[in-house]
Design an enzyme around this catalytic site. Structure first.
Site, PDB file in Angstrom:
ATOM      1  CG  HIS A  80      -1.657   1.255   1.478  1.00 44.54           C
ATOM      2  ND1 HIS A  80      -2.595   1.691   0.527  1.00 44.54           N
ATOM      3  CD2 HIS A  80      -2.286   1.781   2.595  1.00 44.54           C
ATOM      4  CE1 HIS A  80      -3.277   2.674   0.864  1.00 44.54           C
ATOM      5  NE2 HIS A  80      -2.985   2.727   2.102  1.00 44.54           N
ATOM      6  CG  HIS A 202       0.092   4.591   6.259  1.00 40.55           C
ATOM      7  ND1 HIS A 202      -0.545   5.191   7.237  1.00 40.55           N
ATOM      8  CD2 HIS A 202      -0.854   3.870   5.445  1.00 40.55           C
ATOM      9  CE1 HIS A 202      -1.901   5.028   7.382  1.00 40.55           C
ATOM     10  NE2 HIS A 202      -2.005   4.276   6.087  1.00 40.55           N
TER      11      HIS A 202
HETATM   12 ZN   LIG Z   1      -6.008   1.553   4.460  1.00 41.06          ZN
END
Ligand SMILES: [Zn+2]
Length: 251
Positions: A80, A202
């Protein structure tokens, strides 16, 4: 023989006996999926379901559906965000099971919507419960689920459109990566706090080949230590993530 047939045991008590290792209860940490959940700002088309076969026409019922990979209770696969590489279908089953570590920051989050989990708060958890074990799945309980599914309250955007909800700090994430955890989860829209523009958590977490769970439900039902998680994402080839069913087994 005239013995009456033994009735089938359908009592709910039959279930806990089948659970492993002294676990007695299951809590579902996922929201049901429909088109009214809180989407990431800018995501307009989020979910659609249409009848495919109907009882009237076909004698049975099926639907087709379309949805975003990152919508509702979902898993972020490493691919991602860079430098992550693993797609959702390639996450090994072993990594999807593990003890739950629940870090409660509801008091901090109520005072400060921009709160980020600190290394000191993790130290306080470890003083109480012991070192966070390898393969744990660390869940941040902020209390934000009480705002779900009210998009305005859950996103908490200011006049400039910036969101305000709590999350992990980069330092805390790095410490948890060092501990060898399998993944992180939260009861908000994102592991990074809402006001983040560059998503450092992230990059770090997915870059370390861990996964993230977002928009988790029912974290209030979990103890800070002692639950065991079964994380079951959709096995979507090449996916950046996807809807996930998360079950917590409780002692
Ligand atoms: Zn997500």
């Amino acid at each position: 023989m005239n013995m009456p047939a033994r009735p089938q045991d359908t009592s709910p008590k039959a279930l806990p006996a089948a659970l492993p290792g002294g676990m007695t209860r299951i809590v579902d940490l996922s929201y049901a999926i429909n088109d009214k959940l809180v989407a990431w700002p800018g995501d307009e088309r989020v979910f659609e379901a249409k009848p495919n076969a109907t009882l009237e026409k076909d004698g049975y019922f099926t639907r087709s559906f379309w949805m975003l990979e990152h919508y509702g209770t979902h898993l972020d696969a490493p691919v991602h965000f860079p430098p992550g590489k693993t797609t959702v279908d390639r996450i090994s089953a072993e990594k999807l099971l593990g003890p739950a570590v629940v870090i409660d920051v509801q008091a901090e989050s109520a005072k400060d919507a921009d709160y980020r989990l600190t290394v000191e708060r993790i130290a306080r958890w470890e003083k109480q419960h012991g070192t966070i074990p390898a393969h744990a799945i660390v869940l941040l309980r902020t209390g934000w689920s009480s705002r779900w599914p009210d998009a305005a309250k859950y996103r908490d955007q200011d006049v400039a459109g910036k969101m305000h909800f709590p999350g992990f700090s980069l330092e805390a994430a790095k410490l948890l990566i060092e501990r060898g955890v399998n993944g992180l989860g939260c009861d908000t829209l994102s592991i990074d706090y809402g006001a983040s523009a560059d998503f450092p958590v992230h990059h770090a977490v997915l870059g370390a080949d861990l996964y993230q769970l977002e928009n988790l439900a029912n974290l209030n039902s979990l103890p800070e230590k002692g639950a065991y998680l079964i994380v079951a994402p959709i096995k979507l080839e090449g996916g950046s993530g996807g809807p996930v069913r998360v079950f917590a087994l409780l002692p």
